[in-house]
Design an enzyme around this catalytic site. Sequence first.
Site, PDB file in Angstrom:
ATOM      1  N   ALA A   1       0.867  -1.177   0.000  1.00  0.00           N
ATOM      2  CA  ALA A   1       0.000   0.000   0.000  1.00  0.00           C
ATOM      3  C   ALA A   1       0.903   1.227   0.000  1.00  0.00           C
ATOM      4  O   ALA A   1       2.050   1.159   0.444  1.00  0.00           O
ATOM      5  CB  ALA A   1      -0.889  -0.020   1.237  1.00  0.00           C
TER       6      ALA A   1
ATOM      7  N   GLY B   1       0.641  -5.137   0.933  1.00  0.00           N
ATOM      8  CA  GLY B   1      -0.556  -5.220   0.099  1.00  0.00           C
ATOM      9  C   GLY B   1      -0.266  -5.830  -1.272  1.00  0.00           C
ATOM     10  O   GLY B   1      -1.173  -6.369  -1.919  1.00  0.00           O
TER      11      GLY B   1
ATOM     12  N   GLU C   1       4.611  -5.318   7.293  1.00  0.00           N
ATOM     13  CA  GLU C   1       3.792  -4.313   7.977  1.00  0.00           C
ATOM     14  C   GLU C   1       4.201  -4.038   9.420  1.00  0.00           C
ATOM     15  O   GLU C   1       4.120  -2.902   9.883  1.00  0.00           O
ATOM     16  CB  GLU C   1       2.305  -4.725   7.949  1.00  0.00           C
ATOM     17  CG  GLU C   1       1.625  -4.545   6.596  1.00  0.00           C
ATOM     18  CD  GLU C   1       1.749  -5.772   5.697  1.00  0.00           C
ATOM     19  OE1 GLU C   1       2.619  -6.633   5.968  1.00  0.00           O
ATOM     20  OE2 GLU C   1       0.989  -5.869   4.725  1.00  0.00           O
TER      21      GLU C   1
ATOM     22  N   GLU D   1      -0.380  -9.472  -0.709  1.00  0.00           N
ATOM     23  CA  GLU D   1      -1.797  -9.792  -0.501  1.00  0.00           C
ATOM     24  C   GLU D   1      -2.559  -9.780  -1.823  1.00  0.00           C
ATOM     25  O   GLU D   1      -3.443 -10.608  -2.055  1.00  0.00           O
ATOM     26  CB  GLU D   1      -2.411  -8.795   0.494  1.00  0.00           C
ATOM     27  CG  GLU D   1      -1.854  -9.001   1.907  1.00  0.00           C
ATOM     28  CD  GLU D   1      -2.223  -7.883   2.871  1.00  0.00           C
ATOM     29  OE1 GLU D   1      -2.086  -6.696   2.494  1.00  0.00           O
ATOM     30  OE2 GLU D   1      -2.645  -8.178   4.004  1.00  0.00           O
TER      31      GLU D   1
END
Length: 263
Positions: free
Chosen positions: A69, A114, A137, A117
């Site tokens: 992200a 992300g 993270e 993911e």
Amino acid sequence: MEQGAPTAVEYTVRDRVAWITVNRPKKLNALNRATVQEITVAATRAIDDPDVAVLVLTGAGEKAFVAGADIGEMAAMDARQGQDFGRFLQSSFDVLERSPKPVIAAVNGFALGGGCELAMACHIRIAGENARFGQPEVGLGLIPGAGGTQRLQRLVGRGKAMELILTGDMISADEAHRIGLVNRVVPAAELRTRVAAAAAGLAAKSPVALARAIDAVMTGGDLGLDDAMRLEAALFGLCFATSDMKEGTSAFLEKRKPEFSGT
Ligand code: DAK
């Protein structure tokens, strides 16, 4: 997001394969809100297009699939905005995972946070040998929030998932292959052609059978064994009502290649 337009996500259809390319190479294809929105629009467009059989997700440039992200955008969020962003990411990734058409992640470099993911929300992951995977993270004071704590353990087992999530360590493509996070590792220079070949193979199969197989694996995987077997039997039975099943079995018996209509 027309073909060739300069946006954060490129969309190109070739040989019934929709290539969805995250295109922010200067930010290592990090996902900001606008980019996630564009991925969802592109995926929905491909799913709705009868001339598309397979979706491929990849990153622009040589270095990254998606490096996570967008940390700059996230840093400015409060708790409410963070939760909204998380829900938004999760629902976008669900569109890919629940796609009735196969979705391949062509992982061409960093797949972190992300990005890892996003790759895990695809049905098949093919990695270039330069790819790197990780859930870093915790080093940012976060936890994986777009499915990472759940999809990772379903793919590689709880022990390895826990280690990756707690350490935040990156692993190589070969290690990712060894633990079952990716399906195949190919030379980086051949990634696109190898993915195109894999996609062509899928595009030649029965679209209704592919859709039901995805449904059986994805939906069944979240059920207890009894219910999952019932679901499998129901979806298996439904195949007998399709032209594709008649065509597939006839073609085999007549020693010819099947031509599926998707009905
Ligand atoms: N976000 C924003 N910019 C990024 C970025 C990212 N994730 N990753 C890289 N960049 C930018 C760098 O800032 C740099 O920009 P400039 O300084 O040139 O403007 C440019 O991309 C090139 O990066 P580097 O100069 O750092 O390149 P290196 O080769 O030295 O290092 C690296 C590559 C991938 C090791 C490094 O860039 C890196 O560690 N990047 C961050 C990786 C990371 O921590 N990713 C996880 C992000 S957290 C949520 C759900 C999900 C999520 C969040 C919330 N909710 C439920 C609320 C997801 C979270 C994440 O993904």
